[in-house]
Motif scaffolding. Structure first.
Motif, PDB file in Angstrom:
ATOM      1  N   ARG A   1       0.546  -1.352   0.164  1.00 12.33           N
ATOM      2  CA  ARG A   1      -0.743  -0.122   0.285  1.00 12.33           C
ATOM      3  C   ARG A   1       0.842   1.091   0.014  1.00 12.33           C
ATOM      4  O   ARG A   1       1.913   1.388   0.464  1.00 12.33           O
ATOM      5  N   THR A   2       0.467   2.306  -1.107  1.00 16.30           N
ATOM      6  CA  THR A   2       1.315   3.824  -0.734  1.00 16.30           C
ATOM      7  C   THR A   2       0.122   4.612  -1.419  1.00 16.30           C
ATOM      8  O   THR A   2      -0.775   4.255  -1.444  1.00 16.30           O
ATOM      9  N   GLU A   3       0.802   5.363  -1.589  1.00 17.61           N
ATOM     10  CA  GLU A   3       0.038   6.274  -2.139  1.00 17.61           C
ATOM     11  C   GLU A   3      -0.234   6.797  -3.494  1.00 17.61           C
ATOM     12  O   GLU A   3       0.341   5.414  -4.641  1.00 17.61           O
ATOM     13  N   TYR A   4      -0.872   6.972  -3.511  1.00 10.82           N
ATOM     14  CA  TYR A   4      -2.137   6.017  -5.733  1.00 10.82           C
ATOM     15  C   TYR A   4      -1.047   7.067  -6.022  1.00 10.82           C
ATOM     16  O   TYR A   4      -0.571   8.368  -7.481  1.00 10.82           O
ATOM     17  N   LYS A   5       0.498   7.399  -6.490  1.00 14.61           N
ATOM     18  CA  LYS A   5       1.481   8.151  -6.710  1.00 14.61           C
ATOM     19  C   LYS A   5       1.941   6.969  -7.649  1.00 14.61           C
ATOM     20  O   LYS A   5       2.370   5.915  -7.600  1.00 14.61           O
ATOM     21  N   ALA A   6       3.056   6.922  -9.063  1.00 12.04           N
ATOM     22  CA  ALA A   6       4.361   6.044  -9.516  1.00 12.04           C
ATOM     23  C   ALA A   6       5.026   6.343  -8.901  1.00 12.04           C
ATOM     24  O   ALA A   6       5.896   4.793  -8.750  1.00 12.04           O
ATOM     25  N   ALA A   7       5.222   7.484  -8.372  1.00 13.90           N
ATOM     26  CA  ALA A   7       7.287   7.108  -6.959  1.00 13.90           C
ATOM     27  C   ALA A   7       6.304   6.393  -5.820  1.00 13.90           C
ATOM     28  O   ALA A   7       7.442   5.595  -5.739  1.00 13.90           O
ATOM     29  N   GLY A   8       5.392   6.515  -5.350  1.00 12.75           N
ATOM     30  CA  GLY A   8       5.612   5.730  -3.890  1.00 12.75           C
ATOM     31  C   GLY A   8       5.472   4.165  -4.825  1.00 12.75           C
ATOM     32  O   GLY A   8       5.785   3.121  -4.100  1.00 12.75           O
ATOM     33  N   ALA A   9       4.660   3.531  -6.176  1.00 13.19           N
ATOM     34  CA  ALA A   9       4.421   2.491  -6.698  1.00 13.19           C
ATOM     35  C   ALA A   9       5.630   1.992  -7.599  1.00 13.19           C
ATOM     36  O   ALA A   9       6.478   1.035  -6.706  1.00 13.19           O
ATOM     37  N   HIS A  10       6.558   2.844  -7.893  1.00 12.07           N
ATOM     38  CA  HIS A  10       7.808   2.479  -7.710  1.00 12.07           C
ATOM     39  C   HIS A  10       8.200   1.712  -6.930  1.00 12.07           C
ATOM     40  O   HIS A  10       8.922   0.648  -6.669  1.00 12.07           O
ATOM     41  N   ARG A  11       8.539   1.909  -6.133  1.00 18.85           N
ATOM     42  CA  ARG A  11       9.064   2.039  -4.953  1.00 18.85           C
ATOM     43  C   ARG A  11       8.560   0.334  -4.142  1.00 18.85           C
ATOM     44  O   ARG A  11       8.861  -0.337  -3.424  1.00 18.85           O
TER      45      ARG A  11
ATOM     46  N   LEU B   1       0.639  -9.113 -11.577  1.00 20.16           N
ATOM     47  CA  LEU B   1       0.370  -7.591 -10.523  1.00 20.16           C
ATOM     48  C   LEU B   1      -0.602  -7.045 -10.606  1.00 20.16           C
ATOM     49  O   LEU B   1      -1.287  -7.000 -11.902  1.00 20.16           O
ATOM     50  N   LEU B   2      -1.499  -6.796  -9.749  1.00 16.37           N
ATOM     51  CA  LEU B   2      -2.794  -6.046 -10.123  1.00 16.37           C
ATOM     52  C   LEU B   2      -2.395  -4.712  -9.177  1.00 16.37           C
ATOM     53  O   LEU B   2      -2.312  -4.657  -8.286  1.00 16.37           O
ATOM     54  N   VAL B   3      -3.065  -3.759 -10.079  1.00 14.59           N
ATOM     55  CA  VAL B   3      -2.199  -2.044  -9.678  1.00 14.59           C
ATOM     56  C   VAL B   3      -3.227  -1.584  -9.998  1.00 14.59           C
ATOM     57  O   VAL B   3      -4.071  -1.245 -10.766  1.00 14.59           O
ATOM     58  N   ALA B   4      -3.060  -0.720  -9.008  1.00 11.57           N
ATOM     59  CA  ALA B   4      -4.867   0.480  -8.381  1.00 11.57           C
ATOM     60  C   ALA B   4      -5.144   1.561  -9.180  1.00 11.57           C
ATOM     61  O   ALA B   4      -6.065   1.877  -9.578  1.00 11.57           O
ATOM     62  N   ASN B   5      -4.126   2.072 -10.369  1.00 17.32           N
ATOM     63  CA  ASN B   5      -4.602   2.799 -10.744  1.00 17.32           C
ATOM     64  C   ASN B   5      -3.495   3.258 -12.099  1.00 17.32           C
ATOM     65  O   ASN B   5      -2.174   2.313 -11.327  1.00 17.32           O
ATOM     66  N   SER B   6      -4.007   3.942 -12.964  1.00 19.43           N
ATOM     67  CA  SER B   6      -2.893   3.800 -13.428  1.00 19.43           C
ATOM     68  C   SER B   6      -1.286   4.898 -13.507  1.00 19.43           C
ATOM     69  O   SER B   6      -0.908   4.888 -14.382  1.00 19.43           O
ATOM     70  N   ALA B   7      -1.837   5.811 -12.452  1.00 14.97           N
ATOM     71  CA  ALA B   7       0.032   6.988 -12.159  1.00 14.97           C
ATOM     72  C   ALA B   7       0.373   6.280 -11.918  1.00 14.97           C
ATOM     73  O   ALA B   7       2.187   5.148 -11.672  1.00 14.97           O
ATOM     74  N   MET B   8       0.314   4.883 -10.838  1.00 13.53           N
ATOM     75  CA  MET B   8       0.834   3.716  -9.810  1.00 13.53           C
ATOM     76  C   MET B   8       1.339   3.048 -11.545  1.00 13.53           C
ATOM     77  O   MET B   8       2.519   2.941 -11.241  1.00 13.53           O
ATOM     78  N   THR B   9       0.420   3.091 -12.073  1.00 15.94           N
ATOM     79  CA  THR B   9       0.908   1.803 -13.031  1.00 15.94           C
ATOM     80  C   THR B   9       2.137   2.450 -13.640  1.00 15.94           C
ATOM     81  O   THR B   9       3.327   1.582 -13.848  1.00 15.94           O
ATOM     82  N   VAL B  10       2.643   3.681 -14.192  1.00 12.90           N
ATOM     83  CA  VAL B  10       3.588   4.560 -14.246  1.00 12.90           C
ATOM     84  C   VAL B  10       5.122   3.622 -13.367  1.00 12.90           C
ATOM     85  O   VAL B  10       5.908   3.013 -14.093  1.00 12.90           O
ATOM     86  N   GLY B  11       5.444   3.651 -12.456  1.00  8.69           N
ATOM     87  CA  GLY B  11       5.782   3.239 -11.452  1.00  8.69           C
ATOM     88  C   GLY B  11       6.429   2.417 -11.656  1.00  8.69           C
ATOM     89  O   GLY B  11       7.234   1.942 -11.949  1.00  8.69           O
ATOM     90  N   VAL B  12       5.199   1.261 -11.540  1.00  6.24           N
ATOM     91  CA  VAL B  12       5.579  -0.236 -11.550  1.00  6.24           C
ATOM     92  C   VAL B  12       6.046  -0.419 -13.287  1.00  6.24           C
ATOM     93  O   VAL B  12       7.271  -1.451 -12.607  1.00  6.24           O
ATOM     94  N   LEU B  13       5.931  -0.042 -14.374  1.00  4.34           N
ATOM     95  CA  LEU B  13       6.916  -0.325 -15.480  1.00  4.34           C
ATOM     96  C   LEU B  13       7.753   0.246 -15.260  1.00  4.34           C
ATOM     97  O   LEU B  13       8.855  -0.463 -15.985  1.00  4.34           O
ATOM     98  N   ARG B  14       8.562   1.474 -14.701  1.00  2.00           N
ATOM     99  CA  ARG B  14       9.564   1.473 -14.686  1.00  2.00           C
ATOM    100  C   ARG B  14      10.235   0.939 -13.503  1.00  2.00           C
ATOM    101  O   ARG B  14      11.798   0.261 -14.002  1.00  2.00           O
TER     102      ARG B  14
END
Length: 330
Positions: free
Chosen positions: A215-225, A240-253
């Motif tokens: 669980r992290t903020e709804y942001k790319a940076a948090g999802a990246h970490r 992985l199931l990712v909760a929104n598209s902004a987070m997915t940017v961090g996941v892909l990175r």
């Protein structure tokens, strides 16, 4: 089209009395008010909404307070709100709360100071000053998430069911260690998506462990970490199931940095069909939410509440759909 002067002539009163009577002012004699309403009904008179608001010293403006202006989901909501409001002569002022209760409260205070006709907001999940809107009689509608501890009109998506379907899809594809990257505790959408993920694992008697949830903020940076942390485990998730598209940017990175390829090394499903979701390699499987329709429905509810703020609150729940692409297939 009949005018307020026509109603005044039919009722035998002044136009000022007509205005006060139709706006429910208690200073009007009940018999006179009844006569005015009857005259208005007989003539088919309909008050002009924006003009009436201006006479009450309210601007023909609605405030839209969204959680993240960079998220395409919220910009699509904004477009739906603006299109409906524009049709009837209202303008929309866009405010970005950044998931901050403090910013949200400040924008609500500004909306009150500027005497807007109504407010549509995506609540941050913290206590807000929305009670000030109710006390002043300003119409308001919540979108995406209900207002904590408040009865109000709200437009939602059944994201718990959508997350369950998305997780069931990954299970059906043969993935065995399915992880979930979701938003902060206490944010309704984040909680619901995690609950739907767990519902699907439980229904399939599938392996479920807190080690596969972040669980992290709804942001790319948090999802990246969060993704770097998940994938560094001795037994990392294979999907992985990712909760929104902004987070997915961090996941892909993060996956790119680890040279892990979606759709080959790890399955991936993201909430929200962002414009770039089909353009990445491989194209992303997504849970598409009807963002434009959410905004349009919220605007219609707000306009109805501006016209009659005594209506009982309503909840509108829309569905989402899974769009299967290559990122979730073994």
């Amino acid at each position: 089209m009949p005018t307020i002067s026509d109603v005044a002539a039919r009722a035998g009163v002044s136009t000022a009395t007509v205005s006060r009577a139709l706006n429910g002012k208690p200073t009007v004699d009940p018999d006179l008010a009844s006569r005015v309403r009857a005259a208005a009904t007989e003539l088919g008179y309909q008050p002009n909404g924006p003009a009436r608001n201006l006479r009450r010293q309210e601007a023909a403006v609605v405030a839209l307070i969204i959680s993240d202006v960079e998220n395409p989901f919220f910009t699509a909501i904004a477009r739906g709100v603006e299109d409906v409001a524009h049709e009837v002569g209202y303008s929309v002022v866009l405010c970005n709360s950044d998931e901050s209760g403090e910013k949200e409260n400040r924008y609500i205070d500004i909306a009150i100071q500027e005497r807007v006709a109504g407010v549509i907001l995506s609540p941050s999940g913290t206590a807000t000053s929305v009670a000030k809107l109710a006390n002043r009689g300003t119409a308001y509608v919540a979108v995406d998430r209900p207002l904590p501890g408040q009865d109000s009109d709200v437009v939602l998506v059944d994201t718990r069911q959508a997350a369950r379907q998305a997780t069931a899809h990954l299970i059906a594809q043969g993935y065995e260690r399915i992880g979930c990257v979701t938003g902060p505790t206490g944010v309704r959408t984040a909680d619901d998506r995690l609950a739907g993920y767990r519902d699907a694992l439980k229904a399939a008697r599938h392996r479920s462990t807190p080690k596969l949830v972040r669980r992290t903020e709804y942001k790319a940076a948090g999802a990246h970490r969060a993704t770097l942390d998940l994938m560094s485990q001795p037994e990392p998730p294979d999907a992985l199931l990712v909760a929104n598209s902004a987070m997915t940017v961090g996941v892909l990175r993060a996956l790119q940095e680890l040279t892990i390829r979606p759709g080959t090394d790890v399955g991936l499903v993201s909430f929200d069909d962002a414009p770039w979701a089909e353009l990445v390699d491989p194209p992303l499987t997504v849970v598409a939410q009807p963002a434009y329709e959410i905004g349009a429905a919220a605007a219609r509810l707000l306009l109805a509440r501006i016209a009659d703020n005594s209506r009982p609150p309503t909840t509108t729940t829309l569905g989402a759909r899974l769009i299967e692409r290559a990122s979730s297939h073994l």
